[in-house]
Write an enzyme that holds these catalytic residues in place. Structure first.
Site, PDB file in Angstrom:
ATOM      1  N   GLY A  48       0.818  -1.209   0.000  1.00 11.24           N
ATOM      2  CA  GLY A  48       0.000   0.000   0.000  1.00 11.24           C
ATOM      3  C   GLY A  48       0.849   1.255   0.000  1.00 11.24           C
ATOM      4  CB  CYS A  49       0.225   4.560   1.554  1.00  9.34           C
ATOM      5  SG  CYS A  49      -1.443   4.871   0.957  1.00  9.34           S
ATOM      6  CB  VAL A  50       4.204   1.672   3.784  1.00  7.42           C
ATOM      7  CG1 VAL A  50       4.308   0.186   3.473  1.00  7.42           C
ATOM      8  CG2 VAL A  50       5.339   2.091   4.700  1.00  7.42           C
TER       9      VAL A  50
END
Lengths: 348, 85
Positions: free
Chosen positions: A137-139
């Site tokens: 995801g965003c990481v």
């Protein structure tokens, strides 16, 4: 390991927030008693506009997860190729010099994976080592830099490319009227970014990756993610995210202390623009000086949250627009589903 | 619409939309007792708007920390002349 260059590719279809809101209002008309809620949520995310993988009128034609994912593959290849070519050009590295290709995404699926298909399109060497990663995801932008740096530690004379392609618009569930989906429909956009990283024995200039750290927060699986069903990816987003983000201070302090540093030694911040509340939480808990996240806020405003690609876009802007003095430390950070964070210490 | 009917709807929405199965009383704290974060609270508000066909707009300083205060907000908004939302 050094960051030699960042390449970017954004879809040509750009819409300001009013145009996107109008389209969603038409789609969802009559489904809420108070349609002002949608507008309120879209204004609150402080996004001015977003690039979309497809022209806006094509989205209603996507009737299934399969059709959306087919569009994702087609657009991901085109944007991925553009982003990698841009990064290689900026770094002055030939495609044949790339020994590692890491691909991160959380918005679509493909086998052969996008990195494999790009080997053909870019003319990469046949012994290139590929690592497709789905689900961070965003990481994943920050985590990708960390994992690729780990790989290059073992191969100091090699070149690696990290590619992120996120086409969030193709995941939007038009039948989902939950608040998390309404927020997501106003916040997330589409785009790609690629980073050329070089081993320590090579001569390309760029900020050095000094250290990296992964932090996992036990018992927080419910905070963010996907529920995956026959319609595709349904967003899970908790109001706890800003509170979890506020806890990052302790992790940053410990990470810097291990390098004999404190926050006062950091001159540049490259943050994933998750959303206004997350950025305010970072500013508050890290006691950042005014303007420290200007490029991050600018990215959020101009293109929205591009999941894992966002922090890499901000890194690219930082390389070009900040030009920190030699010796300056930079902290790159992102958070994502798990819940977790990834910290990367850079030095110019 | 009585306060008791509004409270019953809140209980039903908490159970069916937000998965909360515990006790709900007017004095229940939305955050501390029911575990409503900002996203869950907004979910409850939008579902109440849909259920009662009313726009729920707290006035400046109007508290919204307990179930009883949510009931009062719904009652107040239902009692004002309705413009089309």
């Amino acid at each position: 390991m050094r960051i030699a260059a960042v390449g970017r590719a954004l879809p040509k279809h750009y819409y300001d927030q009013d145009a996107l809101l109008a389209a969603l209002r038409r789609e969802w008309e009559g489904r809420f008693f108070n349609p002002a809620r949608l507008e309120q949520l879209h204004r609150n995310v402080l996004v001015g506009g977003r690039h979309l993988a497809l022209p806006i009128e094509r989205y209603p034609e996507l009737r299934s997860f399969g059709e959306a994912n087919d569009a994702w593959i087609e657009c991901a290849l085109e944007l991925g190729e553009r982003a990698v070519r841009d990064a290689l050009g900026r770094a002055g590295v030939a495609p044949g010099d790339v020994r590692h290709l890491t691909f991160v995404t959380v918005t679509g699926l493909a086998t052969p994976s996008i990195d494999a298909r790009l080997v053909n399109r870019l003319g990469l060497r046949s012994d290139v080592k590929r690592t497709p990663i789905f689900g961070l995801g965003c990481v994943a932008g920050a985590a990708g830099i960390a994992r690729v740096s780990d790989a290059l530690r073992g191969f100091p004379d090699e070149v690696a490319v990290l590619l992120s392609v996120e086409l969030c618009s193709l995941t939007l569930q038009r039948g989902d009227l939950s608040i998390p989906n309404l927020i997501a429909s106003g916040l997330f956009g589409d785009g790609a970014a690629a980073v050329v990283l070089t081993g320590a024995a090579r001569s390309e200039p760029g900020p050095r990756v000094v250290a990296t750290r992964s932090v996992f927060y036990p018992g927080t699986e419910h905070v963010m993610g996907w529920e995956i069903g026959s319609d595709g990816f349904r967003v899970v987003l908790s109001g706890e995210v800003p509170n979890v983000a506020r806890g990052i201070r302790k992790d940053v302090d410990e990470f810097l202390a291990a390098e004999g540093l404190t926050l006062a030694d950091v001159g540049v911040y490259v943050c994933h623009p998750g959303g206004p509340k997350v950025l305010e939480a970072f500013e508050e808990c890290l006691e950042l000086p005014a303007g420290a996240l200007d490029l991050t806020w600018k990215s959020l405003r101009e293109v929205g949250n591009l999941s894992s690609a966002s922090v890499l876009l901000v890194l690219g802007d930082t390389l070009e627009q900040c030009r920190p003095a030699p010796g300056t430390y930079g902290l790159l950070l992102a958070m994502g589903p798990g819940f977790c964070s990834e910290l990367v210490l850079l030095r110019w | 619409m009585t306060a008791e009917e509004i409270l019953a709807t809140i209980r039903e929405l908490l159970r069916e939309q937000l998965g909360y199965a515990g006790p709900v009383a007017p004095e229940s704290e939305l955050a501390a007792d029911l575990g409503l974060d900002s996203v869950k609270l907004l979910t409850l508000v939008v579902e109440l708007e849909n259920a009662f066909r009313v726009a729920l707009e707290p006035e400046d300083g109007e508290p919204l920390a307990t179930v009883g205060q949510v009931v009062a907000l719904v009652e107040r908004c239902l009692s004002r002349p309705q413009a089309s939302a």
